[in-house]
Design a protein around this motif. Structure first.
Motif, short mmCIF file in Angstrom:
data_model
loop_
_atom_site.label_atom_id
_atom_site.label_comp_id
_atom_site.label_asym_id
_atom_site.label_seq_id
_atom_site.Cartn_x
_atom_site.Cartn_y
_atom_site.Cartn_z
N GLN A 3 -28.19 68.74 35.21
CA GLN A 3 -27.30 69.77 34.39
C GLN A 3 -26.07 69.55 34.56
O GLN A 3 -25.05 69.71 33.69
CB GLN A 3 -27.70 71.27 35.02
N ARG A 6 -25.01 66.67 32.22
CA ARG A 6 -24.87 67.24 30.85
C ARG A 6 -23.56 67.99 30.56
O ARG A 6 -22.94 67.89 29.61
CB ARG A 6 -26.07 68.20 30.77
N ARG A 7 -23.16 68.89 31.57
CA ARG A 7 -21.91 69.70 31.37
C ARG A 7 -20.78 68.77 31.37
O ARG A 7 -19.77 69.08 30.58
CB ARG A 7 -21.85 70.58 32.60
N ILE A 11 -17.81 68.42 28.37
CA ILE A 11 -16.53 68.46 28.52
C ILE A 11 -15.86 67.07 27.72
O ILE A 11 -14.89 67.29 27.05
CB ILE A 11 -16.07 68.39 29.79
N LEU A 219 -13.63 79.04 30.45
CA LEU A 219 -14.30 78.19 31.11
C LEU A 219 -14.75 78.47 32.46
O LEU A 219 -16.12 78.14 33.09
CB LEU A 219 -13.83 76.71 31.32
N ILE A 220 -13.96 79.03 33.16
CA ILE A 220 -14.12 79.57 34.68
C ILE A 220 -15.47 80.56 34.72
O ILE A 220 -16.09 80.27 35.74
CB ILE A 220 -13.00 80.33 35.16
N VAL A 221 -15.67 81.25 33.72
CA VAL A 221 -17.18 82.05 33.72
C VAL A 221 -18.05 81.40 33.51
O VAL A 221 -19.39 81.83 33.44
CB VAL A 221 -16.96 83.25 32.86
N THR A 222 -18.17 80.05 32.82
CA THR A 222 -19.34 79.15 32.49
C THR A 222 -19.73 78.48 34.08
O THR A 222 -19.00 78.61 34.98
CB THR A 222 -19.14 78.20 31.59
N PRO A 223 -20.98 78.10 34.02
CA PRO A 223 -21.47 77.50 35.35
C PRO A 223 -20.74 76.17 35.61
O PRO A 223 -21.12 75.48 36.89
CB PRO A 223 -23.05 77.46 35.03
N VAL A 224 -19.81 75.70 34.64
CA VAL A 224 -19.28 74.49 34.99
C VAL A 224 -18.51 74.25 36.33
O VAL A 224 -18.01 75.28 36.76
CB VAL A 224 -18.29 73.89 33.81
N ARG A 225 -18.78 73.14 37.07
CA ARG A 225 -17.98 73.05 38.39
C ARG A 225 -16.78 72.37 38.20
O ARG A 225 -16.54 71.52 37.19
CB ARG A 225 -19.11 72.45 39.20
N LYS A 376 -10.61 76.83 40.04
CA LYS A 376 -11.42 77.38 39.09
C LYS A 376 -11.08 78.77 38.73
O LYS A 376 -11.35 79.38 37.71
CB LYS A 376 -12.81 77.08 39.27
N CYS B 53 -16.30 89.31 36.66
CA CYS B 53 -16.73 87.87 35.79
C CYS B 53 -16.42 87.11 37.02
O CYS B 53 -16.63 85.74 36.76
CB CYS B 53 -15.85 87.88 34.76
N GLU B 75 -22.06 81.84 41.47
CA GLU B 75 -22.75 81.21 40.48
C GLU B 75 -24.01 81.81 39.62
O GLU B 75 -24.26 81.51 38.57
CB GLU B 75 -23.18 79.92 41.06
N LYS B 78 -22.44 84.08 37.21
CA LYS B 78 -22.05 83.31 35.79
C LYS B 78 -23.25 83.07 34.93
O LYS B 78 -23.07 83.07 33.86
CB LYS B 78 -21.50 82.05 36.27
N PHE B 102 -20.58 73.49 21.99
CA PHE B 102 -19.97 73.56 23.48
C PHE B 102 -20.39 74.19 24.50
O PHE B 102 -20.80 74.05 25.45
CB PHE B 102 -18.41 73.28 23.26
N ASN B 105 -23.98 74.10 25.40
CA ASN B 105 -24.26 72.75 26.30
C ASN B 105 -23.91 73.24 27.60
O ASN B 105 -24.69 72.94 28.77
CB ASN B 105 -23.90 71.64 25.83
N LEU B 106 -22.74 73.77 27.96
CA LEU B 106 -22.24 74.28 29.26
C LEU B 106 -23.12 75.07 30.03
O LEU B 106 -23.41 75.21 31.13
CB LEU B 106 -20.88 74.84 29.21
N TYR B 107 -23.72 76.02 29.10
CA TYR B 107 -24.48 77.08 30.06
C TYR B 107 -26.15 76.35 30.16
O TYR B 107 -26.96 77.11 30.49
CB TYR B 107 -24.67 78.32 29.13
N ARG B 111 -32.45 71.93 25.29
CA ARG B 111 -31.97 71.11 24.20
C ARG B 111 -32.91 71.35 22.95
O ARG B 111 -32.51 71.28 22.01
CB ARG B 111 -32.13 69.60 24.50
#
Lengths: 378, 317
Positions: A3, A6-7, A11, A219-225, A376, B53, B75, B78, B102, B105-107, B111
């Protein structure tokens, strides 16, 4: 992990879209280094030659003509004007039409042929020290060798058929840059500094822009590290920076004839290490900047010293000790030595080791620090 | 127990240096409700939402969203929330479809579900046929709906909307709230901030924020009934003089002119006769006195007056 990858790829893809959707900026990014190279190449690296010279030859003898010929043949001077008196030479110097003037008095030829010392007056415009020093050195050398030649002729004529050899003959051979062309010194340095400037600005802008738009908050609220976001943002710019390296090296080789003596693979690998640190610096800057304007000025703090202290234009050995040691704080200083080593000397990994390890340490530390500090949270 | 609550905030506080942006705010919102956080700009609504949030760390207090502590399990939180920030932060140089893709995919939207999900969202947002349009060319209302679609791309059970209707025309605002209703109908909990008082009518629960504090928390009907006594609409001649007369009356809490009508606030229904008598004895002809429900705006103004009076009293002490 999958995952995460993929993230990161997401980006990268988005960042790439930003790059190609803005063709004007892209063109600037690609053209700017080449332009800088060509401009600096012509402006700075121009070796002093063909200094405009006015000659007032009142002697009109073989000896005076020999002296003038030798000055012209040296390549440093070009006789652009002839004068009749010292006053005329001074007028032309005042007007700036010539940079040097030679006055040969009427009695010069007679003095030389009768075994005396023929005195000539040489005027140099001292307002540009580089030209003046070159002219002085050239005229001294030329007059000495002319003297030698006349002396030998005289001795041979009187010494009844014997050949004269000069007692000392020091032969100098330049290694690595045989023609002492400044271009050879400058191009590799430019490759390093251009890379520094590009990466710094591009990453800093890429992140600060998101802060300005408010998308960073999203972006900060998404799970992206943070490391995914950082790497994702940096990777496309590594590609852009590599295109820049390739283009500057190519233009240096094709246009200015500075060929790469060493391994291109090594150059690429070490460039990558340098880029990592430089991009990391860009991220650090973006962490402390709220606007693109701030980022721009922050970047200048690193860019200006890179130009001046890293040894791009002036050799570091001649700098006062503060500037000399300050240069060691800039990663571009090490990279500059590495690029020069590879391009000019064909140096290998182990020869350059003393420059490689500090740069690598710097890059790794800065890179991880920037990932770590990449906030973040706003 | 916390499983039934969408949000629990306990003494939530955020200070920036000397400035307290959010001061000891506590509330609980059950799942599936639409919670409206009202208040003027600078009241602390956005700071509250940002803490919930996980964008900002609370200075003190704690909060749980969908049962997870926002500070300790950011996490987990989120994955379960969608957030639509104040400016509809979209990428202007990306197309509608690219923006959606975008975030999907981030979340980590699976697929195989990606395409149908995006198609569904584009239909919901009424953006069909505009997939390839650059976001910068969209109107305010369309950007708003795209931002909403991006925020719910991973089907979060909790949705945060910060000023979702700012800069959008009234018709589109109504349509937007229709969409929020549909989501709530599917079980999604919603927290929305707004400074349009009329929008609070769309909410099941209302919190009013003023000067970093939560000064009221209730459903709209109880707010109207309970908070500020009884409101009469008075139709009389010489309303200007009538206003002055009523202002001096001890039993009157507040008088406000609404066009040619007067809104008079008193403690109880029984005081209607007294009002009428006073006006008549002053020679003012009264056409009609009618009890009305106060608007949320009336309530807010009255609460703010009350709050300010308390402040002054506290300052004197």
């Amino acid at each position: 992990m999958r995952q995460g990858f993929r993230r990161m790829a997401t980006i990268v893809r988005k960042e790439w879209l930003h790059i190609i959707r803005d063709p004007r900026t892209l063109a600037l990014v690609i053209v700017f280094p080449v332009m800088m190279l060509v401009l600096l190449g012509y402006a700075v690296a121009n070796d002093v030659e063909d200094i405009p010279l006015a000659v007032a030859d009142l002697s009109k003898t073989d000896a005076s003509r020999l002296l003038v010929d030798k000055l012209t043949v040296s390549g440093f001077f070009m006789v652009t004007h002839s004068a009749q008196s010292e006053d005329q030479i001074l007028e032309m110097l005042d007007a700036g039409t010539i940079k040097a003037g030679l006055y040969i008095p009427e009695g010069f030829g007679r003095e030389v042929t009768t075994g005396g010392t023929g005195v000539v007056q040489f005027y140099i415009d001292g307002s540009n020290p580089t030209i003046a020093q070159t002219a002085q050195l050239a005229v001294e050398t030329v007059s000495q060798s002319t003297s030698q030649e006349i002396l030998v002729q005289r001795l041979e004529r009187s010494g009844a058929g014997m050949t004269i050899h000069l007692p000392v003959d020091a032969r100098v051979r330049y290694l690595y840059n045989p023609n002492l062309r400044k271009m050879n010194f400058l191009i590799p340095g430019l490759v390093a500094v251009i890379l520094q400037v590009q990466t710094l600005l591009l990453t800093a802008f890429a992140i600060v822009r998101e802060r300005e738009q408010g998308t960073l908050e999203q972006l900060i609220v998404t799970p992206v590290r943070s490391w995914e976001l950082m790497l994702g943002k940096i990777l496309p710019y590594i590609l852009v920076a590599f295109i820049n390296v390739a283009m500057t090296v190519a233009v240096g080789a094709i246009w200015f004839g500075v060929e790469i003596a060493g391994s291109i693979a090594l150059l690429a690998a070490l460039s990558l290490i340098f880029l990592l640190g430089s991009l990391g610096l860009g991220v650090l800057i973006s962490n402390v900047s709220r606007t693109q304007m701030q980022a721009m000025y922050m970047a200048s703090f690193i860019m200006m010293p890179s130009f001046l202290l890293a040894g791009l234009l002036y050799p570091r050995e001649n700098m006062p000790w503060v500037a000399y040691y300050a240069g060691y704080l800039l990663p571009v200083t090490y990279f500059l030595e590495i690029v020069r080593g590879i391009i000019l000397k064909g140096a290998g990994f182990f020869t350059l080791w003393n420059w490689i390890w500090p740069m690598a340490v710097f890059s790794v530390v800065v890179f991880f620090a920037s990932v770590f500090m990449f906030r973040k949270r706003l | 127990m916390s499983a039934e609550k969408a949000i629990e905030a306990i003494q939530l506080t955020k200070r920036f240096g000397d400035f307290t942006a959010v001061n000891q705010v506590s509330f609980e919102i059950p799942r599936g409700e639409i919670f409206g956080l009202l208040g003027p700009n600078g009241a602390g609504k956005t700071t509250t939402i940002r803490m919930l949030c996980g964008i900002l760390e609370p200075t003190a207090g704690e909060a749980r969203v969908m049962g997870y502590d926002v500070a300790k399990h950011a996490e987990e939180v989120k994955q379960r929330i969608g957030y639509m920030s104040q400016k509809f932060s979209l990428y202007d140089d990306l197309t509608v479809y690219e923006n959606l893709g975008f975030y999907a995919n981030l979340y980590g939207v699976p697929r195989e579900k990606l395409k149908p999900r995006l198609a569904e969202l584009i239909a919901m947002a009424g953006l069909r046929g505009h997939e390839k349009q650059l976001t910068r060319d969209l109107s305010g209302a369309w950007r708003q709906r795209l931002a909403l679609a991006c925020a719910i791309v991973h089907e979060p059970p909790m949705l945060f909307l910060d000023e979702p209707t700012a800069g959008v025309d009234p018709v589109s605002r109504r349509e937007f709230w229709e969409m929020i209703y549909q989501l709530a109908g599917q079980g999604v909990s919603v927290l929305a901030t707004t400074h349009y008082m009329d929008e609070a009518e769309f909410c099941n629960v209302i919190g009013m924020m003023y000067r970093s504090r939560l000064i009221a928390l209730s459903d709209p009907d109880s707010l109207r009934e309970g908070v500020i006594g009884v409101l009469f609409e008075v139709d009389c001649q010489e309303p200007g003089r009538a206003e002055l007369v009523l202002k001096d009356l001890p039993l009157v809490q507040d008088v406000a002119a609404h066009g040619v009508l007067l809104h008079v606030q008193v403690a109880s229904e029984k005081q209607r006769a007294e009002l009428e008598q006073t006006l008549q004895s002053n020679g003012i002809v009264v056409e009609r006195i009618e009890r009305i429900l106060p608007s949320l705006e009336d309530i807010f103004v009255s609460l703010v007056d009350h709050e300010n009076r308390q402040h002054k009293r506290a300052d004197k002490d």
